[in-house]
Scaffold this active site. Structure first.
Site, PDB file in Angstrom:
ATOM      1  N   GLN A  36      14.517  55.701  46.985  1.00 33.01           N
ATOM      2  CA  GLN A  36      15.958  55.556  47.206  1.00 33.01           C
ATOM      3  C   GLN A  36      16.266  54.383  48.147  1.00 33.01           C
ATOM      4  OE1 GLN A  36      18.780  56.850  46.020  1.00 33.01           O
ATOM      5  NE2 GLN A  36      17.715  58.075  44.484  1.00 33.01           N
ATOM      6  N   SER A  37      15.648  53.261  47.883  1.00 27.60           N
ATOM      7  CA  SER A  37      15.790  52.086  48.747  1.00 27.60           C
ATOM      8  C   SER A  37      17.184  51.456  48.627  1.00 27.60           C
ATOM      9  CB  SER A  37      14.734  51.045  48.377  1.00 27.60           C
ATOM     10  OG  SER A  37      14.999  49.809  48.991  1.00 27.60           O
ATOM     11  N   ASN A  38      17.884  51.365  49.752  1.00 25.26           N
ATOM     12  CA  ASN A  38      19.150  50.630  49.791  1.00 25.26           C
ATOM     13  C   ASN A  38      18.906  49.141  49.596  1.00 25.26           C
ATOM     14  OD1 ASN A  38      20.715  52.965  50.499  1.00 25.26           O
ATOM     15  ND2 ASN A  38      19.973  52.763  52.596  1.00 25.26           N
TER      16      ASN A  38
END
Length: 340
Positions: free
Chosen positions: A75-77
């Protein structure tokens, strides 16, 4: 510090707002709490990485790259913002997503930032947790190079001396806003992970003698490792700006008491912080970075670490898209039953 000397693609919505959080300040009964809204930088729900990518993507263009390759957690921004930036510039984007949590939740693995990665046209590759992701990133870039592409590799979080320039600029922007509003800032607090945001802020504030201490609330590494990572990057950033020796080791402070079970693992304090910001101020935090950063801020206020009469600025690093990968950590059943 003359940032105009460095190549930059100006796509961020700047300056981001600096606002007082009236209801949160009242609820906690401590210092005046302000927020620097770097969730409002634009490009796919915004976030702190957009400032870094203005410099990184300019460097990629200068090198003639036709594809950017980067890495991050599922879930990397940063991955989402890189994919959006690449789409805006008409470049391809490939992302290595490391499984740091072991979650089998379909929302975590396919919704939120992952959904937006694909919506922006990026390709993704899943990697097992615990790998040397810098080596994996290099492997991927070399593979594209061998197939005739011109890759530009961006480290996780966009956190190198080039990317950190974005937060040197943010520090200058923040102090200009504070001066215009007659606001004396006593403390600056934010979530710290890959080190680029904190390193850039420290260099930027030291470079203009702002005398504002920066506290990073860690989301992954133990305190000694986190502080050392930030210090090394801050030194490299200062040297890039022609200011070697600007940063001292004591300038770097991280509190890693709020990591909980690990990177990306929910904690009750983080859930409380997200709900408080949402219900008191209408502001969305994220479960991995800003949520844990705010959890640290709230707890430190309750402990009396920040005093009544002081002014604390919380830098919101964005990431609200990640909430849709973590819907299972919130329990609204009682509220729904009461409403019915």
């Amino acid at each position: 510090m003359h940032l105009a000397r460095f190549p930059r693609v100006r796509l961020a919505h700047l300056p981001t707002p600096l606002e007082r959080l009236d209801r949160l300040t009242e609820a906690l009964g401590g210092p005046d709490i302000w927020i620097k809204r770097d969730d409002c930088t634009g490009l796919s729900t915004g976030g702190n990485k957009t400032r870094k990518l203005e410099f990184l993507m300019a460097e990629a263009l200068d090198q003639g790259a036709d594809i950017v390759v980067t890495q991050g957690a599922t879930q990397s921004n940063h991955a989402r913002q890189t994919a959006a930036f690449a789409a805006r510039l008409g470049m391809d984007c490939h992302i290595l997503l490391e499984d740091r949590t072991g979650s089998n939740d379909p929302n975590y693995n396919h919704n939120g930032n992952v959904f937006l990665d694909h919506l922006h046209g990026a390709t993704t590759e899943r990697c097992a947790g615990g790998l040397d992701m810098a080596a994996e990133l290099d492997r991927s870039a070399q593979s594209f190079l061998a197939n005739g592409r011109k890759p530009y590799a961006i480290p996780g979080g966009g956190s190198n001396a080039t990317g950190a320039l974005g937060y040197v600029g943010a520090a200058q922007e923040l102090m200009q806003q504070a001066d215009e509003q007659g606001l004396v800032i006593d403390h600056l607090v934010h979530a710290t992970g890959s080190a680029g945001t904190q390193a850039g802020l420290v260099v930027g504030l030291k470079g203009i003698n702002a005398r504002v201490p920066v506290l990073g609330i860690g989301v992954r590494a133990p305190k000694p490792k986190q502080e050392e990572n930030v210090f090394k990057l801050a030194c490299a950033t200062a040297e890039k700006l022609g200011l070697p020796g600007l940063v001292e080791r004591d300038d770097i402070v991280a509190d890693t008491s709020y990591v909980g079970g690990g990177y990306g693992i929910a904690t009750p304090a983080m859930v409380e912080a997200i709900e408080m910001f949402a219900r008191l101020e209408g502001i969305l935090l994220d479960p991995v970075y800003s949520g844990k950063g705010a959890a640290g801020l709230i707890d430190l206020i309750r402990q009396g670490h920040f005093k009544r009469g002081e002014t604390v600025v919380f830098l919101h690093t964005g990431g609200s898209a990640g909430l849709f990968g973590y819907t299972g950590i919130f329990d609204f059943g009682a509220q729904s039953a009461e409403a019915a």
